[in-house]
Design an enzyme around this catalytic site. Sequence first.
Site, PDB file in Angstrom:
ATOM      1  N   GLY A   9      43.065  59.751  82.009  1.00 41.22           N
ATOM      2  CA  GLY A   9      42.113  59.115  81.981  1.00 41.22           C
ATOM      3  C   GLY A   9      41.388  59.047  80.624  1.00 41.22           C
ATOM      4  N   ASP A  10      41.568  60.523  79.938  1.00 47.80           N
ATOM      5  CA  ASP A  10      41.150  60.416  78.477  1.00 47.80           C
ATOM      6  C   ASP A  10      41.644  59.422  77.638  1.00 47.80           C
ATOM      7  OD1 ASP A  10      38.783  62.667  78.260  1.00 47.80           O
ATOM      8  OD2 ASP A  10      40.351  63.586  79.534  1.00 47.80           O
ATOM      9  N   ILE A  11      42.956  59.271  77.814  1.00 48.43           N
ATOM     10  CA  ILE A  11      43.823  58.642  76.848  1.00 48.43           C
ATOM     11  C   ILE A  11      43.479  57.070  77.116  1.00 48.43           C
ATOM     12  CG2 ILE A  11      46.224  58.003  76.092  1.00 48.43           C
ATOM     13  CD1 ILE A  11      45.365  60.952  75.382  1.00 48.43           C
TER      14      ILE A  11
ATOM     15  N   ALA B 227      40.213  56.569  75.323  1.00 49.64           N
ATOM     16  CA  ALA B 227      40.277  56.435  73.838  1.00 49.64           C
ATOM     17  C   ALA B 227      41.113  55.008  73.626  1.00 49.64           C
ATOM     18  CB  ALA B 227      41.223  57.366  73.631  1.00 49.64           C
TER      19      ALA B 227
END
Length: 223
Positions: free
Chosen positions: A167-169, A172
């Site tokens: 999810g973070d990637i 980004a």
Amino acid sequence: MGSPLEGLKILDMTRFLSGPFCTMLLGDMGAQVMKVEPPGVGDDTRAWAPFIGGQGTYFLSTNRNKKSICVDTRQKPGMDVLKRLIQECDVFVENFKPGLMDRLGMDFPTMAALNSRLIYCSISGFGQTGPYRDRPGYDQILQGMSGLMSITGTEESGPVRVGLAIGDILTALFATYGILCALHARERTGKGQWVTTSILEATVSILTMQAGKFFATRQPPGP
């Protein structure tokens, strides 16, 4: 040929994963990235084991192609330094909980008054508006809330978290995409803009045909 973003200046006031990965991608494309770190220990992930040459591998994996500056944002002289840098930068990226930048006097309208060409990017867990706006958002929670975990794993295992902070990637990547679009728009208008995304929005957005199955049948798709 030079790098595509050569000459652009990025002020990076991010930490952990989604924000630093976004600014790292911009640095990979040739932008000059200035990372703001707290004095003393610096970015938290510098101290996260295992280490290579005394540096945490987590920090190294998301902060290549950057320069760092230590600024005490709790003191007025530190904030004055950041506001001077804002006036020289093309892009500012932050991933604090919504509302913090307002309290610091570094919200988008204030920074746009200092630099009308500034692209200001805010990354959060749940977005800048809505009932969950003020909640802290972490990847594992949002993998579950987005529905991604329900289609990952097997019937026997039940919902399974993806093996990295996907999810973070994804957030980004969407933030980088938004920043590049805003830079292109600035070429026509001469004006900057506020780019926002969140871990929940980014993760929901990739569900594609699985989301389609749910909206067609109202039955959650299985793993």
